[in-house]
Design a protein around this motif. Sequence first.
Motif, short mmCIF file in Angstrom:
data_model
loop_
_atom_site.label_atom_id
_atom_site.label_comp_id
_atom_site.label_asym_id
_atom_site.label_seq_id
_atom_site.Cartn_x
_atom_site.Cartn_y
_atom_site.Cartn_z
N SER A 1 9.33 0.34 0.16
CA SER A 1 8.54 -0.46 -0.37
C SER A 1 9.06 -1.82 0.29
CB SER A 1 9.04 -0.59 -2.14
OG SER A 1 10.21 -1.31 -2.19
N PRO A 2 8.45 -3.25 0.54
CA PRO A 2 9.23 -4.35 0.88
C PRO A 2 10.45 -3.98 0.52
CG PRO A 2 7.38 -4.55 0.02
CD PRO A 2 6.99 -3.45 -0.86
N PRO B 1 1.11 -1.46 -0.02
CA PRO B 1 0.37 -0.12 -0.47
C PRO B 1 0.84 1.15 -0.19
CG PRO B 1 -0.96 -1.69 1.43
CD PRO B 1 0.46 -1.74 1.19
N ARG C 1 12.60 -1.21 1.71
CA ARG C 1 12.86 -2.06 3.29
C ARG C 1 14.05 -2.96 3.61
NH1 ARG C 1 6.70 -0.16 3.70
NH2 ARG C 1 7.14 1.59 4.11
N TYR D 1 7.96 -11.53 5.53
CA TYR D 1 8.81 -9.84 5.97
C TYR D 1 8.25 -9.10 7.62
CZ TYR D 1 8.51 -4.28 6.12
OH TYR D 1 8.61 -3.34 6.12
S1 SF4 Z 1 6.35 -3.13 3.56
FE1 SF4 Z 1 4.64 -4.86 3.23
S2 SF4 Z 1 4.30 -4.99 5.48
FE2 SF4 Z 1 4.42 -2.88 4.59
S3 SF4 Z 1 3.45 -1.76 4.40
FE3 SF4 Z 1 4.33 -2.50 2.53
S4 SF4 Z 1 3.71 -4.29 2.09
FE4 SF4 Z 1 2.26 -3.64 4.47
#
Ligand code: SF4
Length: 450
Positions: free
Chosen positions: A52-53, A41, A56, A97
């Motif tokens: 973004s995942p 999201p 991160r 994650y």
């Molecule tokens: S990184 Fe993964 S857990 Fe965090 S907001 Fe995005 S989709 Fe959701």
Amino acid sequence: MPSLEVTGEVRCPNGYGAGERPQWDYYSKCIHCGLCLNACPTYRELGVEMDSPRGRIYQMIQVERGRLPLRESFVRHIDLCLDCRACETACPSGVEYGRLVEAARGQIEKYYKRPPLEALLRRLFFRGILPHRRWLDGFGRILRIYQQSGLEKLILGSDLLDALPRRLAKVARLAPRMEKPFFTKRLGTVVPPVGSRRYRVAFFAGCIANLSFARLNDATVRVLARNGCEVVIPTEQGCCGALHVHAGMRDLARRLARQNILTFLAEDYDAIITNAAGCGSVLKEYSQLFEEEQREFLARARRLSSRLKDVTEFLAGIDLNREFRTIKARATYQDPCHLGHAQRIRTAPRKLLAGIPGLEFVELKEAEICCGSAGIYNVVQNDMAERLLDGKMHRLDQTGAELILTANPGCLLQLRAGVARSGEAGNRRRVMHVIELLDEAYGLNAGVRC
Ligand code: SF4
Ligand code: SF4
């Protein structure tokens, strides 16, 4: 030896400190394919790799290597994550994650100094109120007087909130409604089954839910009893620690987990049942809290998790009592992230809804995308939460549904806020937990408490 391997030492003053941290075993599974990006999201809203995942995870590795300080920039991107785990569903490589971000937040909690007001509010809420039932009840009673006396209406309609810091003003606007009586009164009781006993189950009642979702808890117990369950509501249960895990307060979460483990394993139940997806997900993952610390609790944590069931999962898995009355309405369903992504339960609530005669079910587009609730995210990251809610309400409008169903108290609050702000037309819509609709379909909810 892989180049990113964690050695257990702090490699530079900027790296992680002692304690739980993101582990090589988990982040090394990321092959940087980017297939999670469009499921995320925050990435969908901002289009920023660092939100973004994949971005991160990259930042977590850079901190591990001592190339990125554990300071504002890292904290900002990790804080903005909803911990919704949509990226886990999308990931072809099986990256867990949730584990990573929760461990990173554990490090932030230990080694990053937040601004004084924020630190004070976090301390008050997470440590001072949530874990202590008596404090929580007392706080709930004061809040109820404030809400029911008309004082809240007066203050919200005045300019007084403008004088408060922005975050405090948000808290005042988003405070959940306190219900009467609190469900806390039911702790320590046993509700007999309707008809012969088929199951003996324990009900996990939550913490804030006892105050602001007391009627939902009542409905859950009634529906279980109607399905042949003897429902035990243990006294010594407490907050599950989900909000603490998501905030990185792992020591406190462990303390709360230990209390619940001892309480719910004290007797033998066919299932331990919750109606809150966020609590259920953490209760099912209690073992993660004891993998590195207090390992003597690991086996017991696994035993509790193996008995834990979301109420929709439990009911969809038994021979359901189908003595429903007809409900003529158009309905749709929003998947709570911690039910759909974390627990992988998507079919059970839909199966239950399909059993209600007269109900016209229409699928919600992108039902798996977070509504912006995410625990207390809608308070602490209000701007992003509002953006996500806007999108969700737009897609809900397209369904034409008058009943909006979900399966988590936090999502109920967020979606109700969305419906309330959409004016008179929106107010004709009802936002309900799936269990509340089942309760209505059994004709059980006419103010009767079992
Ligand atoms: S990184 Fe993964 S857990 Fe965090 S907001 Fe995005 S989709 Fe959701
Ligand atoms: S989908 Fe999985 S493997 Fe691919 S970038 Fe995202 S987290 Fe990494």
